[in-house]
Motif scaffolding. Structure first.
Motif, PDB file in Angstrom:
ATOM      1  N   THR A   1      87.027  50.328 -25.516  1.00 57.67           N
ATOM      2  CA  THR A   1      88.593  50.724 -25.647  1.00 57.67           C
ATOM      3  C   THR A   1      89.254  51.265 -24.247  1.00 57.67           C
ATOM      4  O   THR A   1      90.188  50.902 -24.076  1.00 57.67           O
ATOM      5  CB  THR A   1      88.609  51.863 -26.710  1.00 57.67           C
ATOM      6  N   ALA A   2      88.599  51.930 -23.341  1.00 54.00           N
ATOM      7  CA  ALA A   2      89.181  52.279 -21.960  1.00 54.00           C
ATOM      8  C   ALA A   2      89.309  50.987 -21.506  1.00 54.00           C
ATOM      9  O   ALA A   2      90.549  50.889 -20.675  1.00 54.00           O
ATOM     10  CB  ALA A   2      88.146  53.204 -21.478  1.00 54.00           C
ATOM     11  N   ALA A   3      88.316  50.006 -21.154  1.00 49.71           N
ATOM     12  CA  ALA A   3      88.643  48.947 -20.453  1.00 49.71           C
ATOM     13  C   ALA A   3      89.835  48.005 -21.013  1.00 49.71           C
ATOM     14  O   ALA A   3      90.765  47.331 -20.185  1.00 49.71           O
ATOM     15  CB  ALA A   3      87.451  48.129 -20.262  1.00 49.71           C
ATOM     16  N   LEU A   4      89.868  47.934 -22.110  1.00 44.79           N
ATOM     17  CA  LEU A   4      91.053  47.261 -22.796  1.00 44.79           C
ATOM     18  C   LEU A   4      92.425  47.715 -22.771  1.00 44.79           C
ATOM     19  O   LEU A   4      93.347  47.054 -22.407  1.00 44.79           O
ATOM     20  CB  LEU A   4      90.767  46.825 -24.364  1.00 44.79           C
ATOM     21  N   ALA A   5      92.378  49.279 -22.572  1.00 48.42           N
ATOM     22  CA  ALA A   5      93.554  49.994 -22.606  1.00 48.42           C
ATOM     23  C   ALA A   5      94.263  49.573 -21.080  1.00 48.42           C
ATOM     24  O   ALA A   5      95.124  49.286 -20.817  1.00 48.42           O
ATOM     25  CB  ALA A   5      93.376  51.281 -22.822  1.00 48.42           C
ATOM     26  N   ARG A   6      93.151  49.786 -20.138  1.00 44.24           N
ATOM     27  CA  ARG A   6      93.436  49.518 -18.721  1.00 44.24           C
ATOM     28  C   ARG A   6      93.960  48.093 -18.412  1.00 44.24           C
ATOM     29  O   ARG A   6      95.044  47.925 -17.807  1.00 44.24           O
ATOM     30  CB  ARG A   6      92.274  49.559 -17.977  1.00 44.24           C
ATOM     31  N   GLY A   7      93.343  46.972 -19.343  1.00 43.42           N
ATOM     32  CA  GLY A   7      93.817  45.610 -19.089  1.00 43.42           C
ATOM     33  C   GLY A   7      94.908  45.359 -19.657  1.00 43.42           C
ATOM     34  O   GLY A   7      95.759  44.523 -19.152  1.00 43.42           O
ATOM     35  N   LEU A   8      95.350  46.291 -20.718  1.00 48.86           N
ATOM     36  CA  LEU A   8      96.747  46.198 -21.269  1.00 48.86           C
ATOM     37  C   LEU A   8      97.701  46.971 -20.659  1.00 48.86           C
ATOM     38  O   LEU A   8      99.077  47.083 -21.049  1.00 48.86           O
ATOM     39  CB  LEU A   8      96.757  46.250 -22.988  1.00 48.86           C
ATOM     40  N   ARG A   9      97.378  47.740 -19.831  1.00 44.91           N
ATOM     41  CA  ARG A   9      98.155  48.394 -18.761  1.00 44.91           C
ATOM     42  C   ARG A   9      98.920  49.557 -19.816  1.00 44.91           C
ATOM     43  O   ARG A   9      99.977  49.738 -19.872  1.00 44.91           O
ATOM     44  CB  ARG A   9      99.108  47.786 -18.244  1.00 44.91           C
ATOM     45  N   MET A  10      97.989  50.171 -20.585  1.00 43.03           N
ATOM     46  CA  MET A  10      98.568  51.512 -21.417  1.00 43.03           C
ATOM     47  C   MET A  10      97.410  52.477 -21.466  1.00 43.03           C
ATOM     48  O   MET A  10      96.208  52.196 -21.000  1.00 43.03           O
ATOM     49  CB  MET A  10      98.752  50.751 -22.801  1.00 43.03           C
ATOM     50  N   SER A  11      97.784  53.609 -22.154  1.00 45.50           N
ATOM     51  CA  SER A  11      96.809  54.511 -21.927  1.00 45.50           C
ATOM     52  C   SER A  11      95.730  54.349 -22.948  1.00 45.50           C
ATOM     53  O   SER A  11      96.266  53.644 -24.187  1.00 45.50           O
ATOM     54  CB  SER A  11      97.250  55.962 -22.207  1.00 45.50           C
ATOM     55  N   ARG A  12      94.861  55.135 -23.285  1.00 48.38           N
ATOM     56  CA  ARG A  12      93.717  54.974 -24.561  1.00 48.38           C
ATOM     57  C   ARG A  12      94.290  55.328 -25.618  1.00 48.38           C
ATOM     58  O   ARG A  12      94.222  54.942 -26.900  1.00 48.38           O
ATOM     59  CB  ARG A  12      92.430  55.571 -24.081  1.00 48.38           C
ATOM     60  N   SER A  13      95.371  56.433 -25.344  1.00 49.52           N
ATOM     61  CA  SER A  13      95.923  57.126 -26.627  1.00 49.52           C
ATOM     62  C   SER A  13      96.956  55.906 -27.275  1.00 49.52           C
ATOM     63  O   SER A  13      97.019  55.883 -28.392  1.00 49.52           O
ATOM     64  CB  SER A  13      96.648  58.460 -26.224  1.00 49.52           C
ATOM     65  N   GLN A  14      97.759  55.421 -26.500  1.00 50.88           N
ATOM     66  CA  GLN A  14      98.637  54.285 -26.850  1.00 50.88           C
ATOM     67  C   GLN A  14      97.703  53.447 -27.756  1.00 50.88           C
ATOM     68  O   GLN A  14      98.164  52.882 -28.576  1.00 50.88           O
ATOM     69  CB  GLN A  14      99.288  53.546 -25.814  1.00 50.88           C
ATOM     70  N   LEU A  15      96.783  53.045 -27.016  1.00 54.14           N
ATOM     71  CA  LEU A  15      95.838  51.785 -27.862  1.00 54.14           C
ATOM     72  C   LEU A  15      95.361  52.361 -29.044  1.00 54.14           C
ATOM     73  O   LEU A  15      95.368  51.500 -30.161  1.00 54.14           O
ATOM     74  CB  LEU A  15      94.621  51.458 -26.942  1.00 54.14           C
ATOM     75  N   PHE A  16      94.945  53.710 -29.051  1.00 54.32           N
ATOM     76  CA  PHE A  16      94.449  54.040 -30.440  1.00 54.32           C
ATOM     77  C   PHE A  16      95.671  54.174 -31.522  1.00 54.32           C
ATOM     78  O   PHE A  16      95.400  53.798 -32.539  1.00 54.32           O
ATOM     79  CB  PHE A  16      94.219  55.608 -30.262  1.00 54.32           C
ATOM     80  N   GLU A  17      97.010  54.484 -31.013  1.00 54.61           N
ATOM     81  CA  GLU A  17      98.005  54.363 -32.009  1.00 54.61           C
ATOM     82  C   GLU A  17      98.331  52.996 -32.545  1.00 54.61           C
ATOM     83  O   GLU A  17      98.651  52.797 -33.567  1.00 54.61           O
ATOM     84  CB  GLU A  17      99.182  54.853 -31.348  1.00 54.61           C
ATOM     85  N   TYR A  18      98.248  52.001 -31.489  1.00 55.91           N
ATOM     86  CA  TYR A  18      98.115  50.645 -31.992  1.00 55.91           C
ATOM     87  C   TYR A  18      97.110  50.445 -32.949  1.00 55.91           C
ATOM     88  O   TYR A  18      97.416  49.584 -34.272  1.00 55.91           O
ATOM     89  CB  TYR A  18      98.238  49.645 -30.910  1.00 55.91           C
ATOM     90  N   ARG A  19      95.896  51.041 -32.925  1.00 51.10           N
ATOM     91  CA  ARG A  19      94.826  50.490 -33.830  1.00 51.10           C
ATOM     92  C   ARG A  19      94.914  51.168 -35.107  1.00 51.10           C
ATOM     93  O   ARG A  19      94.623  50.926 -36.148  1.00 51.10           O
ATOM     94  CB  ARG A  19      93.511  51.029 -33.140  1.00 51.10           C
ATOM     95  N   ARG A  20      95.647  52.453 -34.943  1.00 47.38           N
ATOM     96  CA  ARG A  20      95.671  53.281 -36.296  1.00 47.38           C
ATOM     97  C   ARG A  20      96.994  52.804 -36.917  1.00 47.38           C
ATOM     98  O   ARG A  20      96.936  52.687 -38.222  1.00 47.38           O
ATOM     99  CB  ARG A  20      95.992  54.755 -35.751  1.00 47.38           C
ATOM    100  N   ALA A  21      98.049  52.697 -36.255  1.00 47.56           N
ATOM    101  CA  ALA A  21      99.229  52.127 -37.250  1.00 47.56           C
ATOM    102  C   ALA A  21      99.053  50.696 -37.636  1.00 47.56           C
ATOM    103  O   ALA A  21      99.592  50.464 -38.524  1.00 47.56           O
ATOM    104  CB  ALA A  21     100.411  52.522 -36.204  1.00 47.56           C
TER     105      ALA A  21
END
Length: 96
Positions: A27-47
């Motif tokens: 998750t951290a590596a993907l968030a970095r690759g997508l230029r977003m925070s881990r919490s933003q990535l978490f929100e995309y995964r949750r929502a």
């Protein structure tokens, strides 16, 4: 070939993250690759829906392209290194 089943955005995010960075802690590596925070990535995964006007699928496709290009460049560099080592090894054995 069977027709791919429909998938949700969270499923696609997990598929890409695990494939690029391993099944463990991607998750951290993907968030970095997508230029977003881990919490933003978490929100995309949750929502499971696109928010903030970002095209996450498009960004993941661009990330895959960048990772593929980096892997190709690394492959070229490793081939050059291997060839250099072979030349140096041959030179060392000729000198002996």
């Amino acid at each position: 070939m069977p027709k791919p089943q429909k998938s949700t955005l969270p499923e696609r995010i997990e598929l890409v993250g695990a494939a690029l960075y391993g099944a463990g802690r991607w998750t951290a590596a993907l968030a970095r690759g997508l230029r977003m925070s881990r919490s933003q990535l978490f929100e995309y995964r949750r929502a499971g829906r696109i928010k903030y006007g970002r095209d996450i699928d498009g960004e993941m496709l661009a990330l895959i392209d960048r990772e593929r290009d980096a892997a190709a460049e690394r492959g070229v560099a490793l081939t050059k290194l291997r060839n250099l080592l072979l030349v140096l090894r041959k030179g060392a054995s000729d000198a002996a």
